[in-house]
Design a protein around this motif. Sequence first.
Motif, PDB file in Angstrom:
ATOM      1  N   ASP A 260     -42.111  36.769   5.068  1.00 29.36           N
ATOM      2  CA  ASP A 260     -43.373  36.632   5.912  1.00 29.36           C
ATOM      3  C   ASP A 260     -43.058  36.385   7.458  1.00 29.36           C
ATOM      4  O   ASP A 260     -43.695  36.799   8.321  1.00 29.36           O
ATOM      5  N   MET A 261     -42.165  35.496   7.802  1.00 28.03           N
ATOM      6  CA  MET A 261     -42.211  34.995   9.050  1.00 28.03           C
ATOM      7  C   MET A 261     -40.550  34.732   9.399  1.00 28.03           C
ATOM      8  O   MET A 261     -39.893  34.145   8.529  1.00 28.03           O
ATOM      9  N   VAL A 262     -40.398  34.876  10.629  1.00 29.46           N
ATOM     10  CA  VAL A 262     -38.855  34.479  11.042  1.00 29.46           C
ATOM     11  C   VAL A 262     -39.267  33.391  12.264  1.00 29.46           C
ATOM     12  O   VAL A 262     -39.893  33.756  13.180  1.00 29.46           O
ATOM     13  N   VAL A 263     -38.889  32.181  11.847  1.00 26.83           N
ATOM     14  CA  VAL A 263     -39.301  30.902  12.805  1.00 26.83           C
ATOM     15  C   VAL A 263     -38.233  30.143  13.096  1.00 26.83           C
ATOM     16  O   VAL A 263     -37.265  29.748  12.516  1.00 26.83           O
ATOM     17  N   SER A 264     -37.951  29.752  14.502  1.00 27.52           N
ATOM     18  CA  SER A 264     -36.948  28.794  14.976  1.00 27.52           C
ATOM     19  C   SER A 264     -37.008  27.695  14.198  1.00 27.52           C
ATOM     20  O   SER A 264     -38.098  27.124  14.047  1.00 27.52           O
ATOM     21  N   ARG A 265     -35.860  26.930  13.915  1.00 28.36           N
ATOM     22  CA  ARG A 265     -35.673  25.586  13.514  1.00 28.36           C
ATOM     23  C   ARG A 265     -36.625  24.551  14.289  1.00 28.36           C
ATOM     24  O   ARG A 265     -37.193  23.645  13.759  1.00 28.36           O
ATOM     25  N   LEU A 266     -36.754  24.662  15.539  1.00 21.71           N
ATOM     26  CA  LEU A 266     -37.150  23.970  16.294  1.00 21.71           C
ATOM     27  C   LEU A 266     -38.862  23.807  16.367  1.00 21.71           C
ATOM     28  O   LEU A 266     -39.430  23.020  16.555  1.00 21.71           O
ATOM     29  N   GLU A 267     -39.239  24.962  15.557  1.00 12.28           N
ATOM     30  CA  GLU A 267     -40.792  25.134  15.399  1.00 12.28           C
ATOM     31  C   GLU A 267     -40.997  25.235  13.842  1.00 12.28           C
ATOM     32  O   GLU A 267     -42.450  25.404  13.702  1.00 12.28           O
ATOM     33  N   LEU A 268     -40.008  24.932  13.098  1.00 10.24           N
ATOM     34  CA  LEU A 268     -40.460  24.997  11.660  1.00 10.24           C
ATOM     35  C   LEU A 268     -41.440  23.707  11.421  1.00 10.24           C
ATOM     36  O   LEU A 268     -42.333  24.104  10.519  1.00 10.24           O
ATOM     37  N   LYS A 269     -41.088  22.609  11.753  1.00 14.67           N
ATOM     38  CA  LYS A 269     -42.069  21.783  11.323  1.00 14.67           C
ATOM     39  C   LYS A 269     -43.672  21.937  11.819  1.00 14.67           C
ATOM     40  O   LYS A 269     -44.536  21.878  10.798  1.00 14.67           O
ATOM     41  N   ASP A 270     -43.975  22.121  13.064  1.00 14.11           N
ATOM     42  CA  ASP A 270     -45.274  22.571  13.201  1.00 14.11           C
ATOM     43  C   ASP A 270     -45.876  23.748  12.667  1.00 14.11           C
ATOM     44  O   ASP A 270     -46.961  23.765  12.241  1.00 14.11           O
ATOM     45  N   THR A 271     -45.021  24.654  12.373  1.00 13.49           N
ATOM     46  CA  THR A 271     -45.235  25.883  11.608  1.00 13.49           C
ATOM     47  C   THR A 271     -45.919  25.566  10.282  1.00 13.49           C
ATOM     48  O   THR A 271     -46.872  26.146   9.754  1.00 13.49           O
ATOM     49  N   ILE A 272     -44.913  25.014   9.715  1.00 11.34           N
ATOM     50  CA  ILE A 272     -45.315  24.676   8.095  1.00 11.34           C
ATOM     51  C   ILE A 272     -46.385  23.837   8.020  1.00 11.34           C
ATOM     52  O   ILE A 272     -47.338  23.671   6.924  1.00 11.34           O
ATOM     53  N   ALA A 273     -46.504  22.630   8.870  1.00 13.14           N
ATOM     54  CA  ALA A 273     -47.684  21.896   8.696  1.00 13.14           C
ATOM     55  C   ALA A 273     -49.085  22.593   9.140  1.00 13.14           C
ATOM     56  O   ALA A 273     -50.003  22.282   8.358  1.00 13.14           O
ATOM     57  N   ARG A 274     -49.097  23.533   9.775  1.00 19.54           N
ATOM     58  CA  ARG A 274     -50.217  24.331  10.316  1.00 19.54           C
ATOM     59  C   ARG A 274     -50.585  25.216   9.027  1.00 19.54           C
ATOM     60  O   ARG A 274     -51.784  25.400   8.842  1.00 19.54           O
ATOM     61  N   LEU A 275     -49.547  25.749   8.540  1.00 16.69           N
ATOM     62  CA  LEU A 275     -49.803  26.784   7.363  1.00 16.69           C
ATOM     63  C   LEU A 275     -50.181  25.906   6.173  1.00 16.69           C
ATOM     64  O   LEU A 275     -51.151  26.190   5.382  1.00 16.69           O
ATOM     65  N   LEU A 276     -49.425  24.816   5.831  1.00 10.94           N
ATOM     66  CA  LEU A 276     -50.094  24.050   4.606  1.00 10.94           C
ATOM     67  C   LEU A 276     -51.567  23.620   4.779  1.00 10.94           C
ATOM     68  O   LEU A 276     -52.320  23.409   3.859  1.00 10.94           O
ATOM     69  N   LYS A 277     -51.659  22.857   6.001  1.00  8.37           N
ATOM     70  CA  LYS A 277     -53.425  22.463   6.233  1.00  8.37           C
ATOM     71  C   LYS A 277     -54.345  23.479   6.166  1.00  8.37           C
ATOM     72  O   LYS A 277     -55.491  23.404   5.841  1.00  8.37           O
ATOM     73  N   ILE A 278     -53.860  24.987   6.470  1.00  7.65           N
ATOM     74  CA  ILE A 278     -54.815  25.945   6.417  1.00  7.65           C
ATOM     75  C   ILE A 278     -55.002  26.277   4.806  1.00  7.65           C
ATOM     76  O   ILE A 278     -56.133  26.350   4.240  1.00  7.65           O
ATOM     77  N   LEU A 279     -53.891  26.194   4.064  1.00  4.81           N
ATOM     78  CA  LEU A 279     -54.022  26.359   2.493  1.00  4.81           C
ATOM     79  C   LEU A 279     -54.857  25.461   1.923  1.00  4.81           C
ATOM     80  O   LEU A 279     -55.531  25.771   0.833  1.00  4.81           O
ATOM     81  N   LEU A 280     -54.352  24.312   2.371  1.00  4.78           N
ATOM     82  CA  LEU A 280     -55.164  23.137   1.730  1.00  4.78           C
ATOM     83  C   LEU A 280     -56.724  22.862   2.344  1.00  4.78           C
ATOM     84  O   LEU A 280     -57.167  21.988   1.843  1.00  4.78           O
ATOM     85  N   LYS A 281     -57.007  23.669   3.207  1.00  2.00           N
ATOM     86  CA  LYS A 281     -58.288  23.469   3.877  1.00  2.00           C
ATOM     87  C   LYS A 281     -58.457  22.226   4.480  1.00  2.00           C
ATOM     88  O   LYS A 281     -59.610  21.448   4.354  1.00  2.00           O
ATOM     89  N   THR A 282     -57.598  21.723   5.448  1.00  2.20           N
ATOM     90  CA  THR A 282     -57.466  20.388   5.792  1.00  2.20           C
ATOM     91  C   THR A 282     -57.553  20.556   7.494  1.00  2.20           C
ATOM     92  O   THR A 282     -57.060  21.433   7.942  1.00  2.20           O
ATOM     93  N   PRO A 283     -58.361  19.921   8.206  1.00  2.00           N
ATOM     94  CA  PRO A 283     -58.477  20.116   9.518  1.00  2.00           C
ATOM     95  C   PRO A 283     -57.338  19.887  10.304  1.00  2.00           C
ATOM     96  O   PRO A 283     -56.451  18.781   9.969  1.00  2.00           O
ATOM     97  N   LEU A 284     -57.367  20.752  11.192  1.00  2.00           N
ATOM     98  CA  LEU A 284     -55.759  20.696  11.880  1.00  2.00           C
ATOM     99  C   LEU A 284     -56.148  19.816  13.295  1.00  2.00           C
ATOM    100  O   LEU A 284     -56.956  19.763  13.856  1.00  2.00           O
TER     101      LEU A 284
END
Length: 306
Positions: A260-284
């Motif tokens: 689905d995505m190719v993401v630099s290791r430097l941006e993994l944490k931010d990207t995964i946090a954003r995706l999980l909060k969208i999936l969990l319907k948690t405010p960003l």
Amino acid sequence: MNWITNFVRPKINSMLGRREMPENLWIKDPESGEMVFHKDLEENQYVIPSSGHHMKISAKERLKYFFDEGKYETIDNPKVTVDPLKFRDEKRYVDRLKDAKAKTGLEDAILSGTGTIHGLPIVATVQDFAFMGGSLGMAAGEAIIAAFDVALKKKRPMVLFAASGGARMQEGILSLMQLPRTTVAVDRLKEAGLPYVVVLTNPTTGGVTASYAMLGDIHIAEPGALIGFAGPRVIEQTIREKLPEGFQRAEYLMEHGMVDMVVSRLELKDTIARLLKILLKTPLPDAIEPEVLPPSVVSAETRPHA
């Protein structure tokens, strides 16, 4: 005992004020040949600043960089029978395990922990390729299942970093049995409505890609990662044809719909946090609002269809 090396040379060095220099101060970029100071590389999460090449990273370092402030609680790996088949080739299997444990400081190829990323509680599991090629045996299978059980119990999303050469041949059929067992653990997590994100690192091959590594809700790959079941050389020898340029690399697989995505290791944490909060319907929080995607992040919505 060498008298000159162990006594005379250190004495002369101390008199002249010389210090022995470590041999690993500089690390060579495999792509460009550029020499990089190891402290700079460590601060950049082992990503070469100039070329963007992603070096292999240990499981402990991976979790340290991934969790908030590097803090996490380790999940204990279940105890299993060691060397159930009494396997021996050029070396006894038990001796290979001892060497791998001494080299990595791990009990097996899996390290799991609980913590937070941008304040979101999660469970993360990492395969360490330095431990017998991240191979999947009974101990690794039980450790992965234990991490899924903790995610279920605590009702937390699961993030798995895959890095493996496949099933561990020294355990035969017992190793292969971990494929359906881990698949069941994935199904249980999904039935509970909890997100499961897989990060495919270099390399992710063999039986791992025939089970839990390809069953995520979202598949993210690090740049340049080799991902596949059989290696490209084996495939070329089997079909007797030349494979396309970049075959089985992360970017090629994203273009053909397997990632689905190719993401630099430097941006993994931010990207995964954003995706999980969208999936969990948690405010960003403002810090990770998806206003503009960085150039190294290619979303599933913008990739070409296979």
